[in-house]
Write an enzyme that holds these catalytic residues in place. Structure first.
Site, PDB file in Angstrom:
ATOM      1  N   SER A   1      44.262  -8.614  43.066  1.00 32.61           N
ATOM      2  CA  SER A   1      45.729  -8.560  43.153  1.00 32.61           C
ATOM      3  C   SER A   1      46.307  -9.777  42.449  1.00 32.61           C
ATOM      4  O   SER A   1      45.677 -10.844  42.419  1.00 32.61           O
ATOM      5  CB  SER A   1      46.124  -8.575  44.629  1.00 32.61           C
ATOM      6  OG  SER A   1      47.499  -8.848  44.758  1.00 32.61           O
TER       7      SER A   1
ATOM      8  N   TYR B   1      45.002 -12.712  52.728  1.00 31.67           N
ATOM      9  CA  TYR B   1      44.840 -11.728  51.643  1.00 31.67           C
ATOM     10  C   TYR B   1      44.768 -12.447  50.290  1.00 31.67           C
ATOM     11  O   TYR B   1      43.893 -12.169  49.469  1.00 31.67           O
ATOM     12  CB  TYR B   1      46.008 -10.751  51.672  1.00 31.67           C
ATOM     13  CG  TYR B   1      45.940  -9.660  50.628  1.00 31.67           C
ATOM     14  CD1 TYR B   1      45.058  -8.592  50.766  1.00 31.67           C
ATOM     15  CD2 TYR B   1      46.758  -9.698  49.501  1.00 31.67           C
ATOM     16  CE1 TYR B   1      45.004  -7.584  49.809  1.00 31.67           C
ATOM     17  CE2 TYR B   1      46.710  -8.697  48.544  1.00 31.67           C
ATOM     18  CZ  TYR B   1      45.828  -7.637  48.701  1.00 31.67           C
ATOM     19  OH  TYR B   1      45.762  -6.639  47.752  1.00 31.67           O
TER      20      TYR B   1
HETATM   21  N1  LIG Z   1      48.741  -0.953  46.950  1.00 32.81           N
HETATM   22  C1  LIG Z   1      49.046  -2.075  46.334  1.00 32.81           C
HETATM   23  O1  LIG Z   1      50.226  -2.375  46.075  1.00 32.81           O
HETATM   24  C2  LIG Z   1      47.949  -2.998  45.873  1.00 32.81           C
HETATM   25  C3  LIG Z   1      48.313  -4.082  45.039  1.00 32.81           C
HETATM   26  C4  LIG Z   1      47.305  -4.945  44.584  1.00 32.81           C
HETATM   27  C5  LIG Z   1      45.994  -4.722  44.959  1.00 32.81           C
HETATM   28  N2  LIG Z   1      45.679  -3.658  45.758  1.00 32.81           N
HETATM   29  C6  LIG Z   1      44.265  -3.456  46.103  1.00 32.81           C
HETATM   30  O2  LIG Z   1      43.896  -2.122  45.807  1.00 32.81           O
HETATM   31  C7  LIG Z   1      42.802  -1.722  46.647  1.00 32.81           C
HETATM   32  C8  LIG Z   1      43.105  -0.371  47.271  1.00 32.81           C
HETATM   33  O3  LIG Z   1      44.221  -0.528  48.093  1.00 32.81           O
HETATM   34  P1  LIG Z   1      45.211   0.671  48.489  1.00 32.81           P
HETATM   35  O4  LIG Z   1      46.564   0.225  48.122  1.00 32.81           O
HETATM   36  O5  LIG Z   1      44.714   1.985  48.009  1.00 32.81           O
HETATM   37  O6  LIG Z   1      45.105   0.553  50.086  1.00 32.81           O
HETATM   38  P2  LIG Z   1      44.914   1.628  51.258  1.00 32.81           P
HETATM   39  O7  LIG Z   1      45.639   2.875  50.948  1.00 32.81           O
HETATM   40  O8  LIG Z   1      45.271   0.877  52.498  1.00 32.81           O
HETATM   41  O9  LIG Z   1      43.348   1.913  51.214  1.00 32.81           O
HETATM   42  C9  LIG Z   1      42.428   0.931  51.563  1.00 32.81           C
HETATM   43  C10 LIG Z   1      41.053   1.469  51.322  1.00 32.81           C
HETATM   44  O10 LIG Z   1      40.104   0.463  51.686  1.00 32.81           O
HETATM   45  C11 LIG Z   1      39.117   1.076  52.464  1.00 32.81           C
HETATM   46  N3  LIG Z   1      38.505   0.130  53.406  1.00 32.81           N
HETATM   47  C12 LIG Z   1      39.122  -0.763  54.195  1.00 32.81           C
HETATM   48  N4  LIG Z   1      38.219  -1.430  54.937  1.00 32.81           N
HETATM   49  C13 LIG Z   1      37.010  -0.938  54.592  1.00 32.81           C
HETATM   50  C14 LIG Z   1      35.684  -1.215  54.994  1.00 32.81           C
HETATM   51  N5  LIG Z   1      35.387  -2.130  55.931  1.00 32.81           N
HETATM   52  N6  LIG Z   1      34.666  -0.527  54.397  1.00 32.81           N
HETATM   53  C15 LIG Z   1      34.925   0.405  53.463  1.00 32.81           C
HETATM   54  N7  LIG Z   1      36.166   0.730  53.056  1.00 32.81           N
HETATM   55  C16 LIG Z   1      37.191   0.060  53.613  1.00 32.81           C
HETATM   56  C17 LIG Z   1      39.799   2.224  53.198  1.00 32.81           C
HETATM   57  O11 LIG Z   1      38.812   3.163  53.525  1.00 32.81           O
HETATM   58  P3  LIG Z   1      38.870   4.155  54.809  1.00 32.81           P
HETATM   59  O12 LIG Z   1      39.317   5.482  54.239  1.00 32.81           O
HETATM   60  O13 LIG Z   1      37.477   4.183  55.299  1.00 32.81           O
HETATM   61  O14 LIG Z   1      39.849   3.584  55.782  1.00 32.81           O
HETATM   62  C18 LIG Z   1      40.764   2.719  52.136  1.00 32.81           C
HETATM   63  O15 LIG Z   1      40.161   3.672  51.290  1.00 32.81           O
HETATM   64  C19 LIG Z   1      42.629  -2.852  47.663  1.00 32.81           C
HETATM   65  O16 LIG Z   1      41.568  -3.680  47.286  1.00 32.81           O
HETATM   66  C20 LIG Z   1      43.944  -3.613  47.572  1.00 32.81           C
HETATM   67  O17 LIG Z   1      43.817  -4.973  47.938  1.00 32.81           O
HETATM   68  C21 LIG Z   1      46.616  -2.807  46.224  1.00 32.81           C
END
Ligand SMILES: NC(=O)c1ccc[n+]([C@@H]2O[C@H](COP(=O)([O-])OP(=O)(O)OC[C@H]3O[C@@H](n4cnc5c(N)ncnc54)[C@H](OP(=O)(O)O)[C@@H]3O)[C@@H](O)[C@H]2O)c1
Length: 234
Positions: free
Chosen positions: A140, A156
């Site tokens: 991020s 984070y």
């Molecule tokens: N959305 C944003 O604005 C944004 C911005 C910058 C970076 N990111 C990064 O993008 C990535 C995806 O985020 P997202 O926005 O798609 O978030 P999200 O919708 O909250 O999804 C999070 C994902 O992480 C998985 N997860 C969490 N803990 C886990 C664990 N212990 N073992 C295996 N899987 C686990 C969840 O799997 P389950 O299905 O098993 O719960 C889910 O698929 C993250 O690394 C986040 O930091 C997101």
């Protein structure tokens, strides 16, 4: 470009940006191991992605789960060519330094840093042996030291800065092996984590990680941090 004989493993692949990455990787011809903590969630996501998708139960905070999932992945597909460390949590609430919630810090690091490191430890040796690999750590802009202008979301931010360090170290260690390691910032994206007000959809957020996951043979891009396919300052 098609990647028909390649297999990708996407952690946290059953929802959010991870699910969209699975779709885009499958569209490019890869076999995709869709990992989620609940096997049923992974199975449901596979139905949405299509026949190239295979479900995996995987909790990146558990060394046992990582070991079992990677073993199962190898049994299913023979090898893992692409690892997308996408699983992530954002657990900070309103606390900012100097206030510290040690449980939140520990839990955040365990998923966002150590989880990715556990995965790399389990998967990268096979890539080195094969002379080919793509590792993408989903980070991020909040982890960028150059852009660090606030104490919001401290655990984070620190976890993503540390993930960036892991990216650089892995890339340095793996130079010349055929394994490319890069970090990708998807940008503020609509998802469970990003919320409904985020300006970009998952198809945009997934684009840069998928681009790095499918860098063509002979491409030397490694040890970089990218957003929208352009370098982002560390
Ligand atoms: N959305 C944003 O604005 C944004 C911005 C910058 C970076 N990111 C990064 O993008 C990535 C995806 O985020 P997202 O926005 O798609 O978030 P999200 O919708 O909250 O999804 C999070 C994902 O992480 C998985 N997860 C969490 N803990 C886990 C664990 N212990 N073992 C295996 N899987 C686990 C969840 O799997 P389950 O299905 O098993 O719960 C889910 O698929 C993250 O690394 C986040 O930091 C997101």
């Amino acid at each position: 470009m098609r990647h028909d004989d390649r297999t990708a493993l996407v952690t946290g692949g059953a929802r959010g940006i991870g699910l969209e990455m699975c779709r885009q990787l499958a569209d490019r011809g890869l076999r995709v191991l869709v990992a989620a903590r609940a096997r049923e969630a992974a199975e449901e996501a596979c139905r949405a992605v299509g026949p190239a998708a295979l479900p995996l139960a995987l909790d990146v905070t558990s060394a046992k789960s990582v070991g079992e999932a990677v073993l199962e992945a190898r049994e299913l597909t023979g090898r893992i060519d692409v690892l997308v460390n996408n699983a992530g949590v954002s657990l900070d609430r309103e606390l900012r330094p100097p206030c510290l919630d040690e449980d939140v810090l520990r839990a955040t690091l365990d998923t966002n840093l150590t989880g990715a490191w556990r995965m790399a430890q389990a998967v990268v040796p096979g890539m080195v042996e094969a002379g080919y690999g793509r590792v993408v750590n989903v980070t991020s802009s909040y982890g960028s030291l150059a852009l660090m202008d606030s104490g919001r979301h401290p655990s984070y931010r620190i976890s993503k800065t540390a993930l960036n360090v892991l990216t650089r170290m892995l890339a340095a260690e793996l130079a010349g092996t055929g394994v490319l390691v890069n970090a990708a910032d998807p940008g503020w994206t609509r998802s469970g984590m990003g919320g409904p007000a985020a300006p970009r959809g998952p198809e945009v957020g997934a684009d840069t990680p998928v681009w790095l996951a499918t860098l063509p043979e002979g491409d030397g891009t490694t040890g970089g941090l990218f957003a929208d396919r352009r370098p982002l300052p560390w």
